[in-house]
Motif scaffolding. Structure first.
Motif, PDB file in Angstrom:
ATOM      1  N   TRP A 122       0.836  -1.194   0.000  1.00 48.97           N
ATOM      2  CA  TRP A 122       0.000   0.000   0.000  1.00 48.97           C
ATOM      3  C   TRP A 122       0.870   1.243   0.000  1.00 48.97           C
ATOM      4  CZ3 TRP A 122      -5.417  -0.254   0.230  1.00 48.97           C
ATOM      5  CH2 TRP A 122      -5.947  -1.529   0.482  1.00 48.97           C
ATOM      6  N   GLN A 123       0.407   2.251  -0.709  1.00 50.07           N
ATOM      7  CA  GLN A 123       0.970   3.596  -0.605  1.00 50.07           C
ATOM      8  C   GLN A 123      -0.183   4.494  -0.194  1.00 50.07           C
ATOM      9  OE1 GLN A 123       2.515   5.651  -4.146  1.00 50.07           O
ATOM     10  NE2 GLN A 123       4.397   5.955  -2.970  1.00 50.07           N
ATOM     11  N   GLY A 124      -0.204   4.824   1.083  1.00 50.49           N
ATOM     12  CA  GLY A 124      -1.368   5.510   1.620  1.00 50.49           C
ATOM     13  C   GLY A 124      -2.576   4.587   1.556  1.00 50.49           C
ATOM     14  N   LYS A 125      -3.647   5.051   0.921  1.00 54.10           N
ATOM     15  CA  LYS A 125      -4.859   4.252   0.790  1.00 54.10           C
ATOM     16  C   LYS A 125      -4.928   3.486  -0.529  1.00 54.10           C
ATOM     17  CE  LYS A 125      -7.652   7.227   3.779  1.00 54.10           C
ATOM     18  NZ  LYS A 125      -8.891   8.060   3.896  1.00 54.10           N
ATOM     19  N   LYS A 126      -3.873   3.606  -1.333  1.00 57.62           N
ATOM     20  CA  LYS A 126      -3.846   2.963  -2.643  1.00 57.62           C
ATOM     21  C   LYS A 126      -3.101   1.637  -2.582  1.00 57.62           C
ATOM     22  CE  LYS A 126      -2.235   3.574  -7.400  1.00 57.62           C
ATOM     23  NZ  LYS A 126      -1.424   4.436  -8.319  1.00 57.62           N
ATOM     24  N   LYS A 127      -3.791   0.558  -2.994  1.00 55.21           N
ATOM     25  CA  LYS A 127      -3.152  -0.742  -3.057  1.00 55.21           C
ATOM     26  C   LYS A 127      -2.334  -0.818  -4.346  1.00 55.21           C
ATOM     27  CE  LYS A 127      -5.423  -4.491  -1.884  1.00 55.21           C
ATOM     28  NZ  LYS A 127      -6.321  -5.688  -1.960  1.00 55.21           N
ATOM     29  N   GLU A 172       1.391  -5.279   4.070  1.00 56.33           N
ATOM     30  CA  GLU A 172       0.448  -5.949   4.971  1.00 56.33           C
ATOM     31  C   GLU A 172       0.463  -7.447   4.683  1.00 56.33           C
ATOM     32  OE1 GLU A 172      -1.490  -4.880   7.401  1.00 56.33           O
ATOM     33  OE2 GLU A 172      -1.346  -2.688   7.215  1.00 56.33           O
ATOM     34  N   SER A 206       1.981  -5.784   9.769  1.00 49.79           N
ATOM     35  CA  SER A 206       2.389  -4.655   8.931  1.00 49.79           C
ATOM     36  C   SER A 206       3.881  -4.356   9.049  1.00 49.79           C
ATOM     37  CB  SER A 206       1.588  -3.416   9.324  1.00 49.79           C
ATOM     38  OG  SER A 206       1.939  -2.318   8.530  1.00 49.79           O
ATOM     39  N   ARG A 260       3.644   0.461   2.681  1.00 51.25           N
ATOM     40  CA  ARG A 260       3.230  -0.407   3.783  1.00 51.25           C
ATOM     41  C   ARG A 260       2.970  -1.813   3.240  1.00 51.25           C
ATOM     42  NH1 ARG A 260      -1.106   1.667   4.644  1.00 51.25           N
ATOM     43  NH2 ARG A 260      -2.749   0.082   4.510  1.00 51.25           N
ATOM     44  N   THR A 286       6.972  -1.563   7.209  1.00 44.99           N
ATOM     45  CA  THR A 286       7.206  -0.392   6.375  1.00 44.99           C
ATOM     46  C   THR A 286       8.390  -0.653   5.453  1.00 44.99           C
ATOM     47  OG1 THR A 286       6.461   1.013   8.193  1.00 44.99           O
ATOM     48  CG2 THR A 286       7.614   2.092   6.372  1.00 44.99           C
TER      49      THR A 286
END
Length: 413
Positions: free
Chosen positions: A219-224, A263, A338, A261, A340
């Motif tokens: 993920w980059q922010g809310k974008k998968k 996950e 998670s 991120r 980073t």
């Protein structure tokens, strides 16, 4: 007789040499190393993942960078063509999980040896030397200047020098410089199919632990950005394994300027409610034990202290005292561990290089330069790269055969 010069004796260079020689052309392959096929010998951990047994559409889907550029090349020499070619050279193949194709011997040297033998039978001349410059005159290629000052005349030149990964095998980026000197735009090379470094230190505690049947999402922010299911392994500085290598193809160009991120779902077959029931069942069987000793049926031993530490629950707390909220925290971590991602491993350790000669300046049917008639490209020097699983070697075979076969056509057209 038309004379073809091929700079680079890797997978793409040898494929190009064979394709040109099979069409009756005079071929000289220039290799800076001891012999052609050095890098090929270490692919697939020495086993050589020759290709992936899938159709052209799937091949393209597994090349995240400029995959459509390869449409003609893949149709001209497909995965099935590659398999038939090597079996025709006397190398029996086998197909494994994920449709990955290997020699039955599990020995990459059988592949490189078969290619060298085929070149020898076709009369391909192999010469040791390092190219310094592509020579041109009257608006087209005329040959190659070597670092020792010698000039080799040629009617066509195929640059198959590779990228920047594994430089000890000869992939040191010199092909980029030669192409750029003739006006070609070079997309900056970055590592691809490489381990990823994490900001957290947990992977060092988990070093060597391999997880199978795990789901991962970047993920980059809310974008998968990417998601996959499969195997990963923790390393001293981060994560690696097949799933992570493919994930790296999507983000290395943005690292380390941006972070991502990662996950991990350690139990993707179970939803949260079902996982909670499973955890309750395990707790009932270990009702008087400490939490740290009650999770062995659910998680690998190395993972347990890391996950419990993250949960904030006292590892010595008795299972019968664990609250519903604490149990929910544990389930949430199992379903969403998670990390980073802050950097990629060095390009020297990457399986392939992402970047290279812009595909906008290459004819996708023949691999000929749109700027310099008589100059062709093959393999990793082109700005295309695929996932792990045999796709990058298929790119090498397909572009190599396209460039080699084009030498027999009038002006490569």
């Amino acid at each position: 007789m038309k004379r073809v010069l091929i700079v680079g004796g890797g997978a793409a260079g040898m494929a190009a040499a064979i394709a040109a020689a099979e069409r009756g052309l005079s071929v000289l392959l220039l290799e800076k190393g001891r012999q052609p096929g050095t890098k090929l010998n270490i692919t697939g951990k020495g086993r050589c993942n020759v290709t992936n047994d899938c159709d052209v559409d799937e091949l393209i889907q597994n090349v995240p960078r400029n995959g459509r550029f390869l449409f003609s090349a893949f149709h001209g020499f497909s995965a099935r063509d590659a398999m038939a070619f090597f079996e025709g050279l006397g190398v029996p193949l086998k197909t494994e999980r994920g449709r990955r194709v290997f020699p039955q011997s599990d020995n990459a040297r059988d592949i490189s040896g078969a290619l060298r033998n085929r070149m020898r039978r076709l009369g391909v001349q192999v010469e040791s030397g390092r190219a310094a410059q592509i020579l041109t005159g009257q608006g087209r290629v005329r040959g190659v200047l070597l670092q020792d000052g010698r000039e080799l005349a040629g009617d066509g030149v195929i640059l198959a020098t590779g990228g920047l990964s594994y430089p000890t095998t000869g992939s040191d980026g010199d092909g980029y410089a030669m192409a750029a000197a003739l006006g070609h735009a070079i997309q900056p090379p970055v590592p691809s199919l490489i381990w990823l470094k994490t900001r957290e230190k947990d992977p060092a505690r988990l070093e060597g632990l391999s997880l199978r049947n795990t789901a991962a999402a970047l993920w980059q922010g809310k974008k998968k950005v990417y998601s996959d299911f499969g195997e990963l392994v923790f390393t001293r500085q981060g994560v690696s394994g097949p799933m992570i290598l493919s994930a790296s193809a999507h983000i290395c160009r943005q690292l380390p300027q941006k972070e991502f991120r990662l996950e991990l779902d350690l139990k993707p077959a179970l939803d949260l409610q079902t996982l909670d029931k499973r955890l309750l069942r395990d707790f009932e069987q270990n009702i008087n034990r400490d939490l740290i000793n009650a999770l062995s049926g659910l998680l690998p031993a190395k993972m347990i202290p890391v996950l419990v530490d993250r949960s904030g629950v006292d590892p010595r707390k008795k299972v019968h005292d664990i609250s519903k909220e604490e149990r929910a925290a544990l389930c949430g971590l199992i379903k969403g561990f998670s990390l980073t991602v802050c950097a990629a491993g060095p390009i020297e350790e990457a399986i392939v290089t992402s970047g290279g000669v812009s595909v906008k300046e290459i004819d996708p049917r023949t691999m000929e330069s749109k700027l310099v008639p008589g100059l062709f490209f093959a393999g990793e020097i082109i700005d295309v790269d695929g996932y792990t699983g045999g796709f990058n070697l298929q790119i090498a075979w397909s572009t190599g055969f396209a460039a080699g076969a084009a030498q027999a056509q009038e002006d490569g057209k």
